[in-house]
Design a protein around this motif. Sequence first.
Motif, PDB file in Angstrom:
ATOM      1  N   SER A  18       0.847  -1.176   0.000  1.00  0.00           N
ATOM      2  CA  SER A  18       0.000   0.000   0.000  1.00  0.00           C
ATOM      3  C   SER A  18       0.891   1.237   0.000  1.00  0.00           C
ATOM      4  CB  SER A  18      -0.910   0.015   1.231  1.00  0.00           C
ATOM      5  OG  SER A  18      -0.175   0.331   2.398  1.00  0.00           O
ATOM      6  N   GLU A  19       0.377   2.308  -0.585  1.00  0.00           N
ATOM      7  CA  GLU A  19       1.114   3.568  -0.621  1.00  0.00           C
ATOM      8  C   GLU A  19       1.442   4.031   0.800  1.00  0.00           C
ATOM      9  OE1 GLU A  19       0.455   7.233  -3.562  1.00  0.00           O
ATOM     10  OE2 GLU A  19      -1.050   7.112  -1.986  1.00  0.00           O
ATOM     11  N   GLN A  20       0.508   3.812   1.713  1.00  0.00           N
ATOM     12  CA  GLN A  20       0.694   4.195   3.109  1.00  0.00           C
ATOM     13  C   GLN A  20       1.862   3.431   3.736  1.00  0.00           C
ATOM     14  OE1 GLN A  20      -2.780   3.392   5.448  1.00  0.00           O
ATOM     15  NE2 GLN A  20      -1.960   4.290   7.312  1.00  0.00           N
ATOM     16  N   THR A  21       1.956   2.118   3.440  1.00  0.00           N
ATOM     17  CA  THR A  21       3.038   1.306   3.988  1.00  0.00           C
ATOM     18  C   THR A  21       4.387   1.735   3.433  1.00  0.00           C
ATOM     19  OG1 THR A  21       1.581  -0.603   4.302  1.00  0.00           O
ATOM     20  CG2 THR A  21       3.938  -1.041   4.183  1.00  0.00           C
ATOM     21  N   ALA A  70       5.280   4.641   2.399  1.00  0.00           N
ATOM     22  CA  ALA A  70       5.661   5.903   3.040  1.00  0.00           C
ATOM     23  C   ALA A  70       6.122   5.656   4.467  1.00  0.00           C
ATOM     24  CB  ALA A  70       4.489   6.869   3.012  1.00  0.00           C
ATOM     25  N   GLN A  71       5.425   4.776   5.175  1.00  0.00           N
ATOM     26  CA  GLN A  71       5.791   4.449   6.561  1.00  0.00           C
ATOM     27  C   GLN A  71       7.198   3.870   6.634  1.00  0.00           C
ATOM     28  OE1 GLN A  71       3.063   1.618   8.346  1.00  0.00           O
ATOM     29  NE2 GLN A  71       4.675   0.788   9.650  1.00  0.00           N
ATOM     30  N   LEU A  72       7.578   3.066   5.633  1.00  0.00           N
ATOM     31  CA  LEU A  72       8.883   2.425   5.623  1.00  0.00           C
ATOM     32  C   LEU A  72       9.971   3.318   5.040  1.00  0.00           C
ATOM     33  CD1 LEU A  72       7.791  -1.127   4.411  1.00  0.00           C
ATOM     34  CD2 LEU A  72       8.427  -0.452   6.732  1.00  0.00           C
ATOM     35  N   VAL A  98       9.079  -3.026  -6.141  1.00  0.00           N
ATOM     36  CA  VAL A  98       7.736  -3.471  -5.776  1.00  0.00           C
ATOM     37  C   VAL A  98       6.786  -2.322  -6.059  1.00  0.00           C
ATOM     38  CG1 VAL A  98       6.230  -4.119  -3.848  1.00  0.00           C
ATOM     39  CG2 VAL A  98       8.517  -5.109  -4.015  1.00  0.00           C
ATOM     40  N   LEU A  99       5.614  -2.647  -6.578  1.00  0.00           N
ATOM     41  CA  LEU A  99       4.611  -1.626  -6.842  1.00  0.00           C
ATOM     42  C   LEU A  99       3.970  -1.163  -5.538  1.00  0.00           C
ATOM     43  CD1 LEU A  99       3.045  -0.050  -9.037  1.00  0.00           C
ATOM     44  CD2 LEU A  99       1.361  -1.902  -9.002  1.00  0.00           C
ATOM     45  N   ALA A 100       3.904   0.152  -5.344  1.00  0.00           N
ATOM     46  CA  ALA A 100       3.203   0.757  -4.210  1.00  0.00           C
ATOM     47  C   ALA A 100       2.075   1.613  -4.755  1.00  0.00           C
ATOM     48  CB  ALA A 100       4.157   1.616  -3.375  1.00  0.00           C
ATOM     49  N   MET A 101       0.881   1.452  -4.191  1.00  0.00           N
ATOM     50  CA  MET A 101      -0.284   2.163  -4.710  1.00  0.00           C
ATOM     51  C   MET A 101      -1.361   2.241  -3.637  1.00  0.00           C
ATOM     52  SD  MET A 101      -1.897  -0.800  -7.151  1.00  0.00           S
ATOM     53  CE  MET A 101      -3.304   0.238  -7.514  1.00  0.00           C
ATOM     54  N   PRO A 102      -2.351   3.100  -3.810  1.00  0.00           N
ATOM     55  CA  PRO A 102      -3.459   3.140  -2.846  1.00  0.00           C
ATOM     56  C   PRO A 102      -4.222   1.811  -2.845  1.00  0.00           C
ATOM     57  CG  PRO A 102      -3.449   5.095  -4.235  1.00  0.00           C
ATOM     58  CD  PRO A 102      -2.483   4.138  -4.853  1.00  0.00           C
ATOM     59  N   LEU A 103      -4.404   1.234  -1.689  1.00  0.00           N
ATOM     60  CA  LEU A 103      -5.133  -0.031  -1.548  1.00  0.00           C
ATOM     61  C   LEU A 103      -6.209   0.149  -0.488  1.00  0.00           C
ATOM     62  CD1 LEU A 103      -2.170  -2.616  -1.591  1.00  0.00           C
ATOM     63  CD2 LEU A 103      -3.705  -2.040  -3.474  1.00  0.00           C
ATOM     64  N   VAL A 127      -6.097   3.923 -11.966  1.00  0.00           N
ATOM     65  CA  VAL A 127      -5.434   3.976 -10.672  1.00  0.00           C
ATOM     66  C   VAL A 127      -3.991   4.411 -10.906  1.00  0.00           C
ATOM     67  CG1 VAL A 127      -6.866   2.249  -9.515  1.00  0.00           C
ATOM     68  CG2 VAL A 127      -4.894   1.511 -10.840  1.00  0.00           C
ATOM     69  N   ALA A 128      -3.339   4.909  -9.880  1.00  0.00           N
ATOM     70  CA  ALA A 128      -1.972   5.384 -10.014  1.00  0.00           C
ATOM     71  C   ALA A 128      -1.108   4.782  -8.924  1.00  0.00           C
ATOM     72  CB  ALA A 128      -1.924   6.911  -9.944  1.00  0.00           C
ATOM     73  N   GLY A 129       0.148   4.512  -9.257  1.00  0.00           N
ATOM     74  CA  GLY A 129       1.079   3.953  -8.292  1.00  0.00           C
ATOM     75  C   GLY A 129       2.501   4.246  -8.715  1.00  0.00           C
ATOM     76  N   ARG A 130       3.449   3.777  -7.919  1.00  0.00           N
ATOM     77  CA  ARG A 130       4.852   3.960  -8.254  1.00  0.00           C
ATOM     78  C   ARG A 130       5.628   2.735  -7.793  1.00  0.00           C
ATOM     79  NH1 ARG A 130       7.779   6.108  -3.633  1.00  0.00           N
ATOM     80  NH2 ARG A 130       6.377   6.259  -1.840  1.00  0.00           N
ATOM     81  N   TYR A 131       6.772   2.492  -8.423  1.00  0.00           N
ATOM     82  CA  TYR A 131       7.630   1.399  -8.000  1.00  0.00           C
ATOM     83  C   TYR A 131       8.613   1.897  -6.952  1.00  0.00           C
ATOM     84  CZ  TYR A 131       5.874  -1.511 -11.780  1.00  0.00           C
ATOM     85  OH  TYR A 131       5.074  -2.247 -12.601  1.00  0.00           O
ATOM     86  N   VAL A 132       8.713   1.160  -5.850  1.00  0.00           N
ATOM     87  CA  VAL A 132       9.717   1.448  -4.832  1.00  0.00           C
ATOM     88  C   VAL A 132      10.813   0.403  -4.939  1.00  0.00           C
ATOM     89  CG1 VAL A 132       8.116   2.609  -3.286  1.00  0.00           C
ATOM     90  CG2 VAL A 132       8.445   0.144  -3.068  1.00  0.00           C
TER      91      VAL A 132
END
Length: 296
Positions: free
Chosen positions: A75-78, A80-82, A124-129, A100-105
């Motif tokens: 999740s995008e929130q996770t 950011a938390q990490l 890994v893909l991070a996105m709103p979940l 939907v929109a996301g980014r690779y971390v």
Amino acid sequence: MVRAPYAVVLGAALALLLASPGMAAASPERTIAIERPQQLSGHPVGGQLPIVTLRIGAESLRFLFDTGASEAVLSEQTAAQLGLRGTAMQNGADSGGVAVAGRYVTGVDLATVDGAPLRHFDRVLAMPLGPLEALGLAGVIGPQALAATGCVRVDFRGGVATVAGAGAAACRPPTKGANVAAPGWRGDGRPHVPVGVGDGANTSPFLVDSGAWRSAIPPTAATQLPRLRTAQSRGVGGKIVTMDMVGPVTLKVGNAPRPLPEAAVVEGRPTGVLGFDLLSGMTLVLHADGAFSIGE
């Protein structure tokens, strides 16, 4: 097909697709407990979602253990938390075509809750979940993502997943009713198996999807079945999908008939789904080369 840098599926199947080239670094054998909670963050889920606790860095996080996912999604929130660094935002689409929109971390190291290394992901893909975040989940892990150097044996009935090196005893097919698929199923990173519906001899490809609450059958296989009610699911982009519930029906996986009181039918989706209502009593063995087996 969706024309986008990535496509995600999160609806009836709660499945996420991801193409990630992360390299693996795993010990010969690790075990992971599979939980079946009745509630997640106060929301009733009725023991119908398989959950695993894993570590990224010093953080222990809960994930949906989803065979319908090709790799891993945070999740995008996770993310950011990490404090994970990522690429610019990219646009994609969910299974209903909703944007939907996301980014690779980059540089994600996954370990067991005890700290034993499982796999390094280059990205890994991070996105709103939203639906998963509301349940207190950090994202989705596809068990096959842990099979990069051997196999992963997922015993849903016993509540344990075993990550092992090639040739280990854990990599052998289930002892009862096994249906074995040769390498090559992994075109999109997700296991499919031929399943017979009812008394007919014809089979259809079914996605093996532990993230699905219920199994689904193709509309062409449901023409003679009574309609019981309608149900709905929500995709990650917010689109509501309405499905007919039909039944009773028997699905034949390998030589084993498996009766269900009801199954879902979604118009326009020709592929069936083996959901957690059936998979909760089964074992899957997924190999790095794409071979897999399913049985008891």
